[in-house]
Design a protein around this motif. Structure first.
Motif, PDB file in Angstrom:
ATOM      1  N   PHE A 143       0.863  -1.192   0.000  1.00  0.00           N
ATOM      2  CA  PHE A 143       0.000   0.000   0.000  1.00  0.00           C
ATOM      3  C   PHE A 143       0.893   1.233   0.000  1.00  0.00           C
ATOM      4  O   PHE A 143       1.502   1.574   1.003  1.00  0.00           O
ATOM      5  CB  PHE A 143      -0.935   0.000   1.222  1.00  0.00           C
TER       6      PHE A 143
ATOM      7  N   LEU B  12       0.936   7.396   8.254  1.00  0.00           N
ATOM      8  CA  LEU B  12       1.153   6.015   7.799  1.00  0.00           C
ATOM      9  C   LEU B  12       2.322   5.941   6.821  1.00  0.00           C
ATOM     10  O   LEU B  12       2.317   6.623   5.797  1.00  0.00           O
ATOM     11  CB  LEU B  12      -0.127   5.496   7.100  1.00  0.00           C
TER      12      LEU B  12
ATOM     13  N   ARG C 102       3.082  -6.109   3.418  1.00  0.00           N
ATOM     14  CA  ARG C 102       2.353  -6.054   4.693  1.00  0.00           C
ATOM     15  C   ARG C 102       1.475  -7.287   4.830  1.00  0.00           C
ATOM     16  O   ARG C 102       1.285  -8.040   3.871  1.00  0.00           O
ATOM     17  CB  ARG C 102       1.487  -4.789   4.760  1.00  0.00           C
TER      18      ARG C 102
ATOM     19  N   SER D 182      -3.912  -2.681  -3.103  1.00  0.00           N
ATOM     20  CA  SER D 182      -4.787  -2.132  -2.056  1.00  0.00           C
ATOM     21  C   SER D 182      -5.968  -3.086  -1.934  1.00  0.00           C
ATOM     22  O   SER D 182      -6.222  -3.903  -2.827  1.00  0.00           O
ATOM     23  CB  SER D 182      -5.308  -0.751  -2.454  1.00  0.00           C
ATOM     24  N   VAL D 183      -6.702  -2.951  -0.854  1.00  0.00           N
ATOM     25  CA  VAL D 183      -7.945  -3.713  -0.719  1.00  0.00           C
ATOM     26  C   VAL D 183      -8.879  -3.344  -1.871  1.00  0.00           C
ATOM     27  O   VAL D 183      -9.519  -4.205  -2.489  1.00  0.00           O
ATOM     28  CB  VAL D 183      -8.614  -3.403   0.646  1.00  0.00           C
ATOM     29  N   GLN D 184      -8.943  -2.038  -2.188  1.00  0.00           N
ATOM     30  CA  GLN D 184      -9.826  -1.559  -3.255  1.00  0.00           C
ATOM     31  C   GLN D 184      -9.569  -2.310  -4.567  1.00  0.00           C
ATOM     32  O   GLN D 184     -10.498  -2.774  -5.232  1.00  0.00           O
ATOM     33  CB  GLN D 184      -9.586  -0.058  -3.502  1.00  0.00           C
TER      34      GLN D 184
ATOM     35  N   ASN E 166     -10.478  -3.835   6.698  1.00  0.00           N
ATOM     36  CA  ASN E 166      -9.023  -4.025   6.618  1.00  0.00           C
ATOM     37  C   ASN E 166      -8.546  -4.197   8.055  1.00  0.00           C
ATOM     38  O   ASN E 166      -8.494  -3.239   8.816  1.00  0.00           O
ATOM     39  CB  ASN E 166      -8.381  -2.805   5.943  1.00  0.00           C
TER      40      ASN E 166
ATOM     41  N   ILE F 230     -13.739  -1.046   3.455  1.00  0.00           N
ATOM     42  CA  ILE F 230     -13.678  -0.715   2.037  1.00  0.00           C
ATOM     43  C   ILE F 230     -14.835  -1.442   1.351  1.00  0.00           C
ATOM     44  O   ILE F 230     -14.980  -2.656   1.504  1.00  0.00           O
ATOM     45  CB  ILE F 230     -12.334  -1.167   1.418  1.00  0.00           C
TER      46      ILE F 230
HETATM   47  O1  URC Z   1      -5.702  -1.260   1.119  1.00  0.00           O
HETATM   48  C1  URC Z   1      -5.785  -0.195   1.756  1.00  0.00           C
HETATM   49  N1  URC Z   1      -6.642   0.763   1.340  1.00  0.00           N
HETATM   50  C2  URC Z   1      -6.795   1.960   1.992  1.00  0.00           C
HETATM   51  O2  URC Z   1      -7.605   2.822   1.577  1.00  0.00           O
HETATM   52  C3  URC Z   1      -6.014   2.168   3.141  1.00  0.00           C
HETATM   53  N2  URC Z   1      -5.887   3.202   4.008  1.00  0.00           N
HETATM   54  C4  URC Z   1      -4.975   2.837   4.937  1.00  0.00           C
HETATM   55  O3  URC Z   1      -4.634   3.553   5.930  1.00  0.00           O
HETATM   56  N3  URC Z   1      -4.486   1.596   4.681  1.00  0.00           N
HETATM   57  C5  URC Z   1      -5.117   1.149   3.559  1.00  0.00           C
HETATM   58  N4  URC Z   1      -5.029  -0.017   2.857  1.00  0.00           N
END
Ligand code: URC
Length: 308
Positions: free
Chosen positions: A163, A174, A180, A230-232, A258, A292
């Motif tokens: 990420f 962050l 991760r 990303s999760v998205q 998440n 998400i």
């Molecule tokens: O996959 C992620 N999407 C996010 O939008 C996000 N925001 C965050 O702090 N960590 C993550 N991880």
């Protein structure tokens, strides 16, 4: 007093009706069990029960509960999509003033035990809190609209998730990461093209179990194999693949927490290295968690117009 209020929407019924059905194959002696938690909420010309205390329009929620048990006795409970459609249709077919039934069927896992290397004929185990869910709205106006889903499927991967590149400003603490832990409780659902009636659902009956299997398999395989940005991005790929695999599905939804695992600096103790590439011991976080969501449809997006 002249009324200055009215019932703009109402539904009622029984929630959390727990049902277990056994199927005993007489020829082989093999049993199968299905445990469900059912909700059934009715809509229709029921306003006077709220506004005037006129119960003549009320099918008692106790009777709705009884109907759930009788419908389970007299019909298949598998696939749950068909059971939900049959149950809901009963209410609009039986009561002229009831115009829609909203049925939710949560099916809990009872997986056959393997004993001494063989599938056991009548013993089962709860292998996880994952459920198979169906929500069906059975209405005079719109026919039967069914959404099938998976909830509570908890997964984790210990690498293959990054990420970085997100907004950095005066609110950001962050760090970017290229590696991760990724973990979530999968809540996914897929909405079928509408069915005209129970007959149409019966004609599609062989599609529901394979769709659930495909969706589950796609979710797990994508989760494991995706080099996640990303999760998205990972959830979008899952949704796209379900739409491609199941032609009768028109929309796919995912809602994924998440579940964070924080790295832990242990350098204060004898200079132990436990961050970055040396990270081994993490601290699981219960809250807060990211959340998400996305809904993915077929085709191209409608033009959204100008934001100017
Ligand atoms: O996959 C992620 N999407 C996010 O939008 C996000 N925001 C965050 O702090 N960590 C993550 N991880």
């Amino acid at each position: 007093m002249a009324s200055t209020a009215y019932v703009s929407a109402a539904r009622y019924g029984k929630d959390n009706v727990r049902v277990l059905k056994t199927d005993r194959d007489a020829a082989t002696g093999v049993h199968t069990v299905t445990e469900m938690t059912v909700s059934c909420l009715l809509e229709g010309d029921i306003d006077v029960s709220y506004t005037k205390g006129d119960n003549s329009v009320v099918v008692a929620t106790d009777s709705i509960k009884n109907t759930i048990f009788i419908t389970a006795k007299q019909n298949p409970v598998n696939p749950p999509e068909l059971f939900a459609a049959i149950l809901g249709a009963h209410f609009i077919d039986t009561y002229k003033h009831i115009h829609a039934a909203n049925v939710k069927v949560i099916t809990h896992r009872w997986t056959r035990m393997t004993i001494r290397g063989k599938p056991h004929p009548h013993s089962f185990l709860r292998d996880g809190e994952e459920t198979r869910n169906v929500e069906a709205r059975i209405s005079r106006k719109d026919g039967i609209v069914i959404t099938s889903g998976i909830e509570g499927l908890t997964v984790l991967k210990s690498t293959g998730s990054a990420f970085h590149g997100f907004v950095r400003d005066e609110y950001t603490t962050l760090p970017e990461t290229w590696d991760r832990i990724l973990s979530t409780d999968v809540d996914a659902n897929w909405k079928w093209k509408p069915f005209a009636d129970v007959k149409a659902v019966r004609e599609a009956v062989d599609k529901f179990n394979p769709a659930w299997e495909e969706a589950r398999e796609i979710t797990l395989t994508r989760f494991a194999e995706d080099e996640s940005a990303s999760v998205q991005n990972t959830m979008y790929k899952m949704s796209e693949q379900i739409l491609a695999a199941v032609p009768d599905v028109e929309l796919v939804n995912y809602s994924l927490p998440n579940k964070h695992f924080f790295e832990l600096d242990l350098s204060w103790h004898k200079g132990i290295k436990n961050t970055g590439k040396d990270a081994e011991v993490y601290v699981p976080q219960s809250n807060p968690n990211g959340l998400i969501k996305c809904e993915v449809a077929r085709g191209s997006p409608p033009s959204r117009g100008s934001h100017l």
